[in-house]
Design a protein around this motif. Structure first.
Motif, PDB file in Angstrom:
ATOM      1  N   SER A   1       0.849  -1.184   0.000  1.00 36.01           N
ATOM      2  CA  SER A   1       0.000   0.000   0.000  1.00 36.01           C
ATOM      3  C   SER A   1       0.890   1.242   0.000  1.00 36.01           C
ATOM      4  N   LEU A   2       0.292   2.383  -0.258  1.00 31.13           N
ATOM      5  CA  LEU A   2       1.053   3.614  -0.287  1.00 31.13           C
ATOM      6  C   LEU A   2       1.730   3.881   1.057  1.00 31.13           C
ATOM      7  N   ARG A   3       1.034   3.612   2.145  1.00 30.93           N
ATOM      8  CA  ARG A   3       1.608   3.840   3.467  1.00 30.93           C
ATOM      9  C   ARG A   3       2.828   2.950   3.703  1.00 30.93           C
ATOM     10  N   LEU A   4       2.714   1.686   3.359  1.00 35.40           N
ATOM     11  CA  LEU A   4       3.842   0.785   3.573  1.00 35.40           C
ATOM     12  C   LEU A   4       4.992   1.096   2.619  1.00 35.40           C
ATOM     13  N   ALA A   5       4.661   1.546   1.422  1.00 38.45           N
ATOM     14  CA  ALA A   5       5.715   1.944   0.485  1.00 38.45           C
ATOM     15  C   ALA A   5       6.518   3.112   1.048  1.00 38.45           C
ATOM     16  N   LEU A   6       5.846   4.026   1.733  1.00 44.13           N
ATOM     17  CA  LEU A   6       6.546   5.151   2.364  1.00 44.13           C
ATOM     18  C   LEU A   6       7.457   4.671   3.487  1.00 44.13           C
ATOM     19  N   LEU A   7       7.053   3.620   4.201  1.00 43.06           N
ATOM     20  CA  LEU A   7       7.925   3.044   5.226  1.00 43.06           C
ATOM     21  C   LEU A   7       9.220   2.522   4.614  1.00 43.06           C
ATOM     22  N   VAL A   8       9.111   1.828   3.490  1.00 40.41           N
ATOM     23  CA  VAL A   8      10.310   1.317   2.816  1.00 40.41           C
ATOM     24  C   VAL A   8      11.211   2.475   2.389  1.00 40.41           C
ATOM     25  N   ALA A   9      10.605   3.513   1.820  1.00 41.51           N
ATOM     26  CA  ALA A   9      11.397   4.668   1.378  1.00 41.51           C
ATOM     27  C   ALA A   9      12.103   5.322   2.556  1.00 41.51           C
ATOM     28  N   ALA A  10      11.438   5.382   3.704  1.00 43.33           N
ATOM     29  CA  ALA A  10      12.069   5.973   4.891  1.00 43.33           C
ATOM     30  C   ALA A  10      13.261   5.143   5.339  1.00 43.33           C
ATOM     31  N   ILE A  11      13.141   3.814   5.324  1.00 46.91           N
ATOM     32  CA  ILE A  11      14.253   2.944   5.714  1.00 46.91           C
ATOM     33  C   ILE A  11      15.453   3.185   4.806  1.00 46.91           C
ATOM     34  N   VAL A  12      15.221   3.210   3.500  1.00 46.16           N
ATOM     35  CA  VAL A  12      16.311   3.391   2.541  1.00 46.16           C
ATOM     36  C   VAL A  12      17.003   4.722   2.762  1.00 46.16           C
ATOM     37  N   HIS A  13      16.236   5.746   3.099  1.00 47.05           N
ATOM     38  CA  HIS A  13      16.804   7.092   3.210  1.00 47.05           C
ATOM     39  C   HIS A  13      17.325   7.400   4.615  1.00 47.05           C
ATOM     40  N   LEU A  14      17.477   6.358   5.436  1.00 41.65           N
ATOM     41  CA  LEU A  14      18.301   6.486   6.628  1.00 41.65           C
ATOM     42  C   LEU A  14      19.771   6.478   6.247  1.00 41.65           C
ATOM     43  N   GLY A  15      20.039   6.049   5.023  1.00 43.84           N
ATOM     44  CA  GLY A  15      21.391   6.100   4.496  1.00 43.84           C
ATOM     45  C   GLY A  15      22.252   4.945   4.963  1.00 43.84           C
ATOM     46  N   ALA A  16      23.426   4.838   4.373  1.00 40.59           N
ATOM     47  CA  ALA A  16      24.375   3.788   4.738  1.00 40.59           C
ATOM     48  C   ALA A  16      25.764   4.191   4.295  1.00 40.59           C
ATOM     49  N   THR A  17      26.745   3.842   5.105  1.00 40.15           N
ATOM     50  CA  THR A  17      28.141   4.022   4.737  1.00 40.15           C
ATOM     51  C   THR A  17      28.623   2.767   4.034  1.00 40.15           C
ATOM     52  N   VAL A  18      29.097   2.918   2.820  1.00 46.23           N
ATOM     53  CA  VAL A  18      29.588   1.788   2.040  1.00 46.23           C
ATOM     54  C   VAL A  18      31.112   1.823   2.140  1.00 46.23           C
ATOM     55  N   SER A  19      31.640   1.203   3.181  1.00 45.92           N
ATOM     56  CA  SER A  19      33.077   1.238   3.408  1.00 45.92           C
ATOM     57  C   SER A  19      33.788   0.320   2.418  1.00 45.92           C
ATOM     58  N   GLY A  20      35.084   0.524   2.316  1.00 41.23           N
ATOM     59  CA  GLY A  20      35.843  -0.124   1.247  1.00 41.23           C
ATOM     60  C   GLY A  20      35.954   0.873   0.111  1.00 41.23           C
ATOM     61  N   PRO A  21      34.901   1.008  -0.685  1.00 42.15           N
ATOM     62  CA  PRO A  21      34.926   2.025  -1.741  1.00 42.15           C
ATOM     63  C   PRO A  21      34.706   3.445  -1.231  1.00 42.15           C
ATOM     64  N   ALA A  22      34.407   3.585   0.062  1.00 44.25           N
ATOM     65  CA  ALA A  22      34.266   4.911   0.685  1.00 44.25           C
ATOM     66  C   ALA A  22      33.225   5.761  -0.023  1.00 44.25           C
ATOM     67  N   VAL A  23      31.985   5.295  -0.013  1.00 41.20           N
ATOM     68  CA  VAL A  23      30.897   6.014  -0.650  1.00 41.20           C
ATOM     69  C   VAL A  23      29.666   5.889   0.244  1.00 41.20           C
ATOM     70  N   LEU A  24      28.659   6.708  -0.016  1.00 40.12           N
ATOM     71  CA  LEU A  24      27.441   6.723   0.788  1.00 40.12           C
ATOM     72  C   LEU A  24      26.231   6.473  -0.103  1.00 40.12           C
ATOM     73  N   THR A  25      25.215   5.799   0.439  1.00 40.40           N
ATOM     74  CA  THR A  25      23.980   5.633  -0.338  1.00 40.40           C
ATOM     75  C   THR A  25      23.183   6.930  -0.357  1.00 40.40           C
ATOM     76  N   VAL A  26      23.257   7.703   0.722  1.00 44.85           N
ATOM     77  CA  VAL A  26      22.672   9.048   0.777  1.00 44.85           C
ATOM     78  C   VAL A  26      23.824   9.997   1.075  1.00 44.85           C
ATOM     79  N   GLU A  27      24.294  10.686   0.054  1.00 48.10           N
ATOM     80  CA  GLU A  27      25.468  11.541   0.217  1.00 48.10           C
ATOM     81  C   GLU A  27      25.137  12.736   1.106  1.00 48.10           C
ATOM     82  N   TYR A  28      26.042  13.017   2.051  1.00 49.16           N
ATOM     83  CA  TYR A  28      25.857  14.190   2.894  1.00 49.16           C
ATOM     84  C   TYR A  28      26.185  15.473   2.135  1.00 49.16           C
ATOM     85  N   GLU A  29      27.162  15.396   1.248  1.00 50.86           N
ATOM     86  CA  GLU A  29      27.603  16.568   0.502  1.00 50.86           C
ATOM     87  C   GLU A  29      26.818  16.694  -0.816  1.00 50.86           C
ATOM     88  N   PRO A  30      26.590  17.927  -1.297  1.00 51.59           N
ATOM     89  CA  PRO A  30      25.910  18.104  -2.600  1.00 51.59           C
ATOM     90  C   PRO A  30      26.895  17.907  -3.750  1.00 51.59           C
TER      91      PRO A  30
END
Length: 540
Positions: free
Chosen positions: A109-138
């Motif tokens: 449902s739309l509500r649950l889809a928004l929950l998934v989007a919120a989880i993804v946009h908590l971000g993650a540090t991808v160490s090794g290649p030193a990159v982020l899923t949600v970049e802090y910098e523009p």
């Protein structure tokens, strides 16, 4: 339906703003913008940074990042900072919408889809290649990744032309980031012989080439077809280790194989709900991303191809993380909705462990690590809250808690700090003095700064050249001549342990001012500027 859409629009805005202003947050002049901003300022005004090796070698040739930012800056009264942050906010919102479109197409449902989007946009540090899923910098990658998520969402909703155009904008912002998507598109075109689908990509490629030919201010071209010599390799391994797979910790390789397994298992579970096009993209992209690790090892570490440190293929592993979160989150919420609690937990634990623990396998930490166990308890609580909200999604208060609590609980209860505070009023005071009271072509050096990021903040705020700084050395993976020059300057004037200033050597090198820590104030020499943290001296 209109009420649901208004709710969705409000939730997307809230996720975007919470993520921007609170967690995972945003930064400016903290990392790569310390390089990009001087480049942009010099492209706008060639009289600036005439002696700065970083600004004199713009590496924005194959991107629209500079053209769009400078155009927006003119619109916003000349502020490059506002122009960059506007793009950052809009692109993040686009990424949230993209995840929502995917999740709705896969049965939520739309509500649950928004929950998934919120989880993804908590971000993650991808160490090794030193990159982020949600970049802090523009930065360009920070705009390209969410645009590709929107493109996948548009494919899920069978809006092909809009999806291709969106992906092409991502390509124009950051070509290496778009390659996993383009690989999937190429396979689809070959299988279905839909050659007409290539015209947006061809048009984007033509535009990129035309902009590259018209790029002003180039003093050194990026060498794409050559080899990395031993001296440059040693320097890159020291200053840009993230490109060299052999330097990664083994636990990170295990992490990406594990997340690949999660993404593929979730894809298999959801495949019958996917339109054919989406099914292809959501399997090709993680496979491509996983293969970039051995490919990078072969092409860079064995064949020494000079394009690889610039292209940085292994950074595509960020899509393993993102797709594991998206597809695993969808599977977890579907299982919770049907009261399959154990299965829901298995899917949701990796999705929350990534932003909280960074390494999924740290969810079971050593017994004596109290903070890690506190974070594990937080992951368990967030999983339980999200599963309950999925089962009782009509209860608006519970759903809203599940949507927004993670953005607050992870930094507070989990004590997760994504980046340190490096800005301070003293460096701004120093920059304001230099901007107002020194010649435009003045050259500054912070000889006792070592690897501090303060000099890069000063450069961008003061609009004055730096002789050398640690952050600027990040370009050694892009430009061979710059790498040689940067290393010579660094070795000469920024020793591992600063002892005393060498004014005659500074003068011979063309340095006009040095900036020292205030505790190193020199007896018998008049300061040109000082405050509680810095003291500046004229060299000449």
């Amino acid at each position: 339906m209109n009420q649901e859409r208004l709710l969705a629009a409000a939730a997307i805005a809230a996720i975007t703003l919470l993520g921007f202003f609170y967690f995972p947050g945003h930064t400016y002049l903290h990392q790569d913008t310390q390089i990009y901003v001087p480049i942009l300022e010099r492209l706008r005004d060639p009289s600036l940074f005439t002696q700065d090796p970083v600004a004199l070698r713009p590496h924005v040739t194959y991107t629209i990042y500079d053209e769009v930012t400078l155009a927006l800056a003119r619109l916003f009264g000349g502020s490059i900072e506002i122009a960059l942050k506007t793009q950052q906010l809009l692109s993040r919102a686009a990424g949230v919408l993209g995840v929502v479109l995917i999740a709705v197409r896969l049965g939520l449902s739309l509500r649950l889809a928004l929950l998934v989007a919120a989880i993804v946009h908590l971000g993650a540090t991808v160490s090794g290649p030193a990159v982020l899923t949600v970049e802090y910098e523009p930065v360009p990658r920070g705009f390209a990744v969410p645009l590709l998520l929107l493109a996948l969402g548009l494919i899920a909703q069978e809006h092909w032309l809009a999806a291709e155009i969106t992906a092409c904008v991502a390509l124009l912002y950051h070509p290496p980031t778009a390659f996993p998507f383009l690989a999937a598109l190429g396979i689809f075109v070959l299988v279905h012989r839909q050659w007409r689908m290539l015209w947006p990509v061809a048009a984007a490629g033509g535009l990129l080439y035309a902009l590259a030919l018209a790029q002003p201010g180039l003093s050194e071209k990026q060498v794409l077809f050559g080899t990395v010599d031993p001296a440059l390799e040693a320097l890159q391994r020291m200053r840009a280790a993230y490109n060299w797979i052999s330097l990664w910790s083994g636990e990170w390789v295990v992490q990406y194989v594990l997340l690949f397994a999660v993404a593929v298992a979730a894809w298999w579970r959801l495949r019958r709900l996917m339109p054919e096009e989406l099914r292809l993209f959501l399997i090709v992209m993680p496979v491509w991303s996983l293969l970039t690790m051995p490919a990078s090892y072969l092409l860079l570490e064995q064949m020494k191809w000079s394009m690889m440190p610039q292209f940085q293929p292994a950074r595509a592993t960020l899509f393993l993380v993102v797709l594991a979160q998206i597809l695993g989150g969808i599977c977890g919420l579907r299982a919770a909705r049907e009261r399959r609690w154990a299965e829901a937990a298995l899917w949701l634990i990796p999705a929350f462990a990534i932003p909280v623990h960074t390494l999924v396998l740290r969810t079971l930490p050593p017994m004596d690590n109290l903070l890690a166990w506190k974070r594990t308890a937080l992951v368990a609580a967030l999983v339980a809250l999200t599963a309950a909200a999925s089962r009782f999604e009509k209860r608006t208060a519970l759903w809203a808690l599940a949507l927004f609590v993670p953005f607050v609980a992870i930094p507070l209860a989990g004590e997760v700090r994504n980046y340190p505070t490096i800005h301070n009023p003293q460096v701004d005071e120093l920059a304001a003095w230099a901007k107002a009271s020194t010649p435009r072509d003045a050259v500054f050096l912070f000889p006792d700064a070592a690897r501090s990021l303060q000099p890069g903040i000063f450069r961008a705020r003061a609009l004055r050249s730096l002789y050398v700084d640690w952050k600027g050395g990040g370009q050694v993976n892009l430009l061979k001549q710059f790498a040689d020059e940067w290393w010579k300057r660094w070795q000469r004037f920024v020793p591992a342990k600063f002892e005393r200033p060498e004014f005659e050597l500074y003068r011979q090198a063309g340095i006009d001012f040095i900036v020292l820590d205030a505790q190193r104030r020199l007896e018998g020499r008049e300061a040109a500027f000082e405050n509680s943290r810095f003291v500046a001296y004229a060299v000449r």
